[in-house]
Design a protein around this motif. Structure first.
Motif, PDB file in Angstrom:
ATOM      1  N   ARG A 186      -7.680   0.214   0.769  1.00  0.00           N
ATOM      2  CA  ARG A 186      -7.973  -0.838   1.757  1.00  0.00           C
ATOM      3  C   ARG A 186      -9.483  -1.021   1.941  1.00  0.00           C
ATOM      4  NH1 ARG A 186      -4.019  -2.565   5.491  1.00  0.00           N
ATOM      5  NH2 ARG A 186      -1.941  -1.679   5.135  1.00  0.00           N
ATOM      6  N   ALA A 187     -10.220   0.089   1.953  1.00  0.00           N
ATOM      7  CA  ALA A 187     -11.666   0.001   2.167  1.00  0.00           C
ATOM      8  C   ALA A 187     -12.357  -0.716   1.014  1.00  0.00           C
ATOM      9  CB  ALA A 187     -12.240   1.405   2.344  1.00  0.00           C
ATOM     10  N   ALA A 188     -11.944  -0.421  -0.218  1.00  0.00           N
ATOM     11  CA  ALA A 188     -12.550  -1.085  -1.383  1.00  0.00           C
ATOM     12  C   ALA A 188     -12.260  -2.580  -1.359  1.00  0.00           C
ATOM     13  CB  ALA A 188     -12.022  -0.469  -2.669  1.00  0.00           C
ATOM     14  N   LEU A 189     -11.040  -2.929  -0.956  1.00  0.00           N
ATOM     15  CA  LEU A 189     -10.676  -4.346  -0.860  1.00  0.00           C
ATOM     16  C   LEU A 189     -11.557  -5.047   0.169  1.00  0.00           C
ATOM     17  CD1 LEU A 189      -8.501  -6.389  -1.957  1.00  0.00           C
ATOM     18  CD2 LEU A 189      -7.255  -5.939   0.155  1.00  0.00           C
ATOM     19  N   GLN A 190     -11.770  -4.405   1.302  1.00  0.00           N
ATOM     20  CA  GLN A 190     -12.585  -4.992   2.354  1.00  0.00           C
ATOM     21  C   GLN A 190     -14.048  -5.111   1.918  1.00  0.00           C
ATOM     22  OE1 GLN A 190     -12.273  -3.045   6.135  1.00  0.00           O
ATOM     23  NE2 GLN A 190     -13.895  -4.256   7.076  1.00  0.00           N
ATOM     24  N   THR A 191     -14.557  -4.059   1.262  1.00  0.00           N
ATOM     25  CA  THR A 191     -15.940  -4.095   0.784  1.00  0.00           C
ATOM     26  C   THR A 191     -16.135  -5.213  -0.240  1.00  0.00           C
ATOM     27  OG1 THR A 191     -16.213  -1.719   1.129  1.00  0.00           O
ATOM     28  CG2 THR A 191     -17.733  -2.772  -0.404  1.00  0.00           C
TER      29      THR A 191
ATOM     30  N   SER B 176       1.089   4.582  -2.762  1.00  0.00           N
ATOM     31  CA  SER B 176       0.327   5.733  -2.243  1.00  0.00           C
ATOM     32  C   SER B 176      -1.089   5.341  -1.824  1.00  0.00           C
ATOM     33  CB  SER B 176       0.273   6.861  -3.284  1.00  0.00           C
ATOM     34  OG  SER B 176       1.571   7.283  -3.616  1.00  0.00           O
ATOM     35  N   GLY B 177      -1.237   4.111  -1.356  1.00  0.00           N
ATOM     36  CA  GLY B 177      -2.520   3.662  -0.822  1.00  0.00           C
ATOM     37  C   GLY B 177      -3.528   3.175  -1.839  1.00  0.00           C
ATOM     38  N   LEU B 178      -3.160   3.204  -3.133  1.00  0.00           N
ATOM     39  CA  LEU B 178      -4.075   2.741  -4.180  1.00  0.00           C
ATOM     40  C   LEU B 178      -3.378   1.708  -5.050  1.00  0.00           C
ATOM     41  CD1 LEU B 178      -5.782   6.023  -5.463  1.00  0.00           C
ATOM     42  CD2 LEU B 178      -6.804   4.252  -4.025  1.00  0.00           C
ATOM     43  N   LEU B 179      -3.991   0.536  -5.192  1.00  0.00           N
ATOM     44  CA  LEU B 179      -3.432  -0.514  -6.040  1.00  0.00           C
ATOM     45  C   LEU B 179      -4.271  -0.673  -7.302  1.00  0.00           C
ATOM     46  CD1 LEU B 179      -2.640  -3.342  -3.461  1.00  0.00           C
ATOM     47  CD2 LEU B 179      -1.191  -1.454  -4.206  1.00  0.00           C
ATOM     48  N   PRO B 180      -3.632  -0.742  -8.488  1.00  0.00           N
ATOM     49  CA  PRO B 180      -4.394  -1.030  -9.703  1.00  0.00           C
ATOM     50  C   PRO B 180      -4.980  -2.444  -9.627  1.00  0.00           C
ATOM     51  CG  PRO B 180      -2.028  -1.031 -10.160  1.00  0.00           C
ATOM     52  CD  PRO B 180      -2.195  -0.540  -8.755  1.00  0.00           C
ATOM     53  N   ALA B 181      -6.222  -2.576 -10.086  1.00  0.00           N
ATOM     54  CA  ALA B 181      -6.913  -3.864 -10.062  1.00  0.00           C
ATOM     55  C   ALA B 181      -7.412  -4.188 -11.465  1.00  0.00           C
ATOM     56  CB  ALA B 181      -8.079  -3.835  -9.081  1.00  0.00           C
ATOM     57  N   ILE B 182      -6.830  -5.225 -12.055  1.00  0.00           N
ATOM     58  CA  ILE B 182      -7.226  -5.679 -13.390  1.00  0.00           C
ATOM     59  C   ILE B 182      -8.341  -6.706 -13.220  1.00  0.00           C
ATOM     60  CG2 ILE B 182      -6.449  -6.812 -15.501  1.00  0.00           C
ATOM     61  CD1 ILE B 182      -3.549  -5.983 -14.532  1.00  0.00           C
ATOM     62  N   VAL B 183      -9.466  -6.481 -13.882  1.00  0.00           N
ATOM     63  CA  VAL B 183     -10.612  -7.380 -13.746  1.00  0.00           C
ATOM     64  C   VAL B 183     -10.759  -8.221 -15.011  1.00  0.00           C
ATOM     65  CG1 VAL B 183     -13.071  -7.580 -13.277  1.00  0.00           C
ATOM     66  CG2 VAL B 183     -11.764  -5.684 -12.285  1.00  0.00           C
TER      67      VAL B 183
ATOM     68  N   TRP C 232       0.811  -1.207   0.000  1.00  0.00           N
ATOM     69  CA  TRP C 232       0.000   0.000   0.000  1.00  0.00           C
ATOM     70  C   TRP C 232       0.852   1.269   0.000  1.00  0.00           C
ATOM     71  CZ3 TRP C 232      -4.789  -1.031  -1.211  1.00  0.00           C
ATOM     72  CH2 TRP C 232      -5.397  -2.224  -0.795  1.00  0.00           C
ATOM     73  N   ASP C 233       1.873   1.290   0.857  1.00  0.00           N
ATOM     74  CA  ASP C 233       2.688   2.502   1.011  1.00  0.00           C
ATOM     75  C   ASP C 233       3.421   2.854  -0.275  1.00  0.00           C
ATOM     76  OD1 ASP C 233       1.836   2.679   3.607  1.00  0.00           O
ATOM     77  OD2 ASP C 233       3.602   1.672   4.452  1.00  0.00           O
TER      78      ASP C 233
ATOM     79  N   ASP D 193       0.116  -9.591  -7.597  1.00  0.00           N
ATOM     80  CA  ASP D 193       1.242  -9.972  -8.444  1.00  0.00           C
ATOM     81  C   ASP D 193       2.491 -10.194  -7.594  1.00  0.00           C
ATOM     82  OD1 ASP D 193       2.085  -7.416  -7.751  1.00  0.00           O
ATOM     83  OD2 ASP D 193       2.581  -6.828  -9.797  1.00  0.00           O
ATOM     84  N   CYS D 194       3.620 -10.450  -8.265  1.00  0.00           N
ATOM     85  CA  CYS D 194       4.848 -10.824  -7.569  1.00  0.00           C
ATOM     86  C   CYS D 194       5.408  -9.701  -6.691  1.00  0.00           C
ATOM     87  CB  CYS D 194       5.912 -11.282  -8.574  1.00  0.00           C
ATOM     88  SG  CYS D 194       6.239 -10.071  -9.874  1.00  0.00           S
ATOM     89  N   ASP D 195       5.038  -8.460  -6.974  1.00  0.00           N
ATOM     90  CA  ASP D 195       5.500  -7.324  -6.171  1.00  0.00           C
ATOM     91  C   ASP D 195       4.462  -6.868  -5.151  1.00  0.00           C
ATOM     92  OD1 ASP D 195       8.018  -7.077  -7.459  1.00  0.00           O
ATOM     93  OD2 ASP D 195       7.052  -6.057  -9.148  1.00  0.00           O
ATOM     94  N   ASP D 196       3.349  -7.547  -5.104  1.00  0.00           N
ATOM     95  CA  ASP D 196       2.262  -7.207  -4.175  1.00  0.00           C
ATOM     96  C   ASP D 196       1.739  -5.787  -4.351  1.00  0.00           C
ATOM     97  OD1 ASP D 196       2.078  -9.688  -2.793  1.00  0.00           O
ATOM     98  OD2 ASP D 196       3.898  -9.194  -1.681  1.00  0.00           O
ATOM     99  N   ASP D 197       1.848  -5.251  -5.587  1.00  0.00           N
ATOM    100  CA  ASP D 197       1.367  -3.886  -5.809  1.00  0.00           C
ATOM    101  C   ASP D 197       0.346  -3.777  -6.933  1.00  0.00           C
ATOM    102  OD1 ASP D 197       2.966  -4.256  -8.028  1.00  0.00           O
ATOM    103  OD2 ASP D 197       4.329  -2.595  -7.603  1.00  0.00           O
ATOM    104  N   THR D 198      -0.124  -4.919  -7.438  1.00  0.00           N
ATOM    105  CA  THR D 198      -1.178  -4.953  -8.456  1.00  0.00           C
ATOM    106  C   THR D 198      -2.070  -6.155  -8.177  1.00  0.00           C
ATOM    107  OG1 THR D 198       0.293  -3.968 -10.107  1.00  0.00           O
ATOM    108  CG2 THR D 198      -1.682  -5.056 -10.929  1.00  0.00           C
TER     109      THR D 198
END
Length: 202
Positions: free
Chosen positions: A38-43, A15-22, A11-12, A79-84
């Motif tokens: 984080r909130a969108a992930l939890q929802t 900047s607290g936002l991760l791209p999400a490919i659907v 997350w850090d 992904d492998c870097d935990d940022d996507t």
């Protein structure tokens, strides 16, 4: 349901936002790209409906909350870097605001899976005048007979006819096999899962 550990995500660094490919869980067509906090992930995890954070509106949103075209969560992985994030979902209608299946007009996907979905709809809706409807209404024995006939015709085309004839007969066989699976309450995925298991142990 596979789902990433929120605490393991970068997350850090993002900047607290991760791209999400659907992706469509059945056809694997890329449907859209959004961003999750984080909130969108939890929802998303709690509701089973894919949610995002809108960078332009600076607020949370759930895909389909105004159109009704929700994305039903199947699984998610980082992904492998935990940022996507890669999200597999089943769309309840068009994903794109232009009323298209995907926000990417020519995004590739599995046509065979799309055909299987069409066969499923024909089974459920039974529209008048549809050849597929007539097959379902003819019963399992008639459908099985058609698969047998198409199998024989495919084999004969392989040894006695040209490539175009073989391709045509193979297409007929595949289509009728999808109908047969549906008539037994199964799907293309039922056969593919067996093939995957055999591939792992071969």
């Amino acid at each position: 349901m596979p789902f990433p550990d929120p605490e393991s995500l970068a997350w850090d660094a993002a900047s607290g936002l991760l791209p999400a490919i659907v992706q469509d869980a059945d056809t694997l067509r890329v449907l859209m790209l959004g961003y999750m906090d984080r909130a969108a992930l939890q929802t998303t995890r709690e509701t089973g409906k894919v949610s995002f954070y809108s960078r332009s509106r600076q607020q949370a949103w759930t895909k389909g909350e105004t159109s009704g075209n929700f994305l039903t969560l199947v699984s998610m992985q980082a992904d492998c870097d935990d940022d996507t994030l890669l999200v597999l979902a089943r769309p309840q209608g068009p994903t794109c605001h232009l009323d298209r299946t995907s926000c990417f007009a020519d995004a590739p996907g599995s046509f065979l899976a799309e055909l299987d979905q069409l066969v499923q709809r024909r089974d459920l809706e039974r529209p008048a005048g549809s050849y597929t409807t007539s097959l379902f209404e003819g019963g399992i024995r008639r459908i099985a007979q058609k698969v047998g006939e198409e199998g024989v015709e495919t084999a004969l085309a392989a040894v006695a006819e040209g490539d175009d004839a073989l391709s045509g007969e193979a297409a007929d066989l595949i289509f009728h096999l999808l109908v047969l699976l549906r008539a037994r309450g199964l799907s293309l995925e039922a056969a593919l899962s067996v093939l995957r298991e055999r591939h792992r142990t071969d």
